[in-house]
Design an enzyme around this catalytic site. Structure first.
Site, PDB file in Angstrom:
ATOM      1  CB  VAL A  82      -0.863  -0.126   1.440  1.00 18.40           C
ATOM      2  CG1 VAL A  82      -1.970   1.306   1.053  1.00 18.40           C
ATOM      3  CG2 VAL A  82      -1.793  -1.181   1.344  1.00 18.40           C
ATOM      4  CG  HIS A  89      -7.885   4.472   0.002  1.00 19.92           C
ATOM      5  ND1 HIS A  89      -9.171   3.867   0.214  1.00 19.92           N
ATOM      6  CD2 HIS A  89      -7.147   3.420  -0.900  1.00 19.92           C
ATOM      7  CE1 HIS A  89      -9.097   2.607  -0.490  1.00 19.92           C
ATOM      8  NE2 HIS A  89      -7.880   2.436  -0.925  1.00 19.92           N
ATOM      9  CG  PHE A 114       2.191  -8.465   8.144  1.00 20.70           C
ATOM     10  CD1 PHE A 114       0.590  -8.345   8.068  1.00 20.70           C
ATOM     11  CD2 PHE A 114       2.761  -7.323   8.220  1.00 20.70           C
ATOM     12  CE1 PHE A 114       0.057  -7.143   8.021  1.00 20.70           C
ATOM     13  CE2 PHE A 114       2.300  -6.083   7.967  1.00 20.70           C
ATOM     14  CZ  PHE A 114       0.932  -5.912   7.730  1.00 20.70           C
TER      15      PHE A 114
END
Length: 158
Positions: A82, A89, A114
């Site tokens: 991301v 967002h 992760f």
């Protein structure tokens, strides 16, 4: 780089494990590097034929990881990236992915690697993607962490 002080994990051969890798499709170059790093870690550990699934983005990782954990996979590696934009967002997606994957691990008892990069820009993501010239290989690291956790859990019940 935050990789300083990271443990040197020695997983050994664990070829009998059922492992799944779920990876987002956003930022293809970064994701291809993360998936390749995960595959390299699995190969080193003797894990053959892992399930590799691609999902639209990091937000979708938890629901797929949950389904895989409940389908008797002994470890799931979640890979995504991301990159911060101009709106909140970024914060919502990062929080949802982190909370969701944590919940999957705790609720199912299945180790979740992760490997979700949360970066301010594309340059930071590329530096962590395990590509030529990258400083870190977070796909590899996340996979090793998941495998090492499976081994630790097995040792608890040995």
């Amino acid at each position: 780089m935050s990789g300083q002080g990271a443990p040197q994990l020695q997983v050994g051969k664990v070829g009998d494990l059922r492992v799944a890798v779920v990876a987002s499709l956003w930022h293809q170059q970064v994701m291809d590097g993360l998936v390749a790093g995960a595959q390299r870690a699995l190969d080193e550990a003797g894990v053959h034929d892992p399930l590799i699934l691609r999902v639209p983005g990091s937000f979708e990782l938890p629901v797929v990881a949950a389904r895989l954990a409940r389908a008797n996979y002994e470890a799931v590696v979640a890979l995504g990236v991301v990159v911060r934009g101009e709106t909140p967002h970024f914060d919502y997606v990062c929080q949802a992915a982190t909370d969701g994957l944590t919940r999957v691990a705790v609720d199912t008892g299945v180790p979740i690697g992760f490997g979700v990069l949360t970066c301010d820009d594309e340059e930071q993501a590329l530096a962590r993607a395990g590509l030529p010239g990258s400083k870190e290989d977070k796909g590899y690291d996340a996979t090793q962490a998941a495998l090492a956790t499976v081994v630790a859990l097995r040792n608890c019940y040995a």
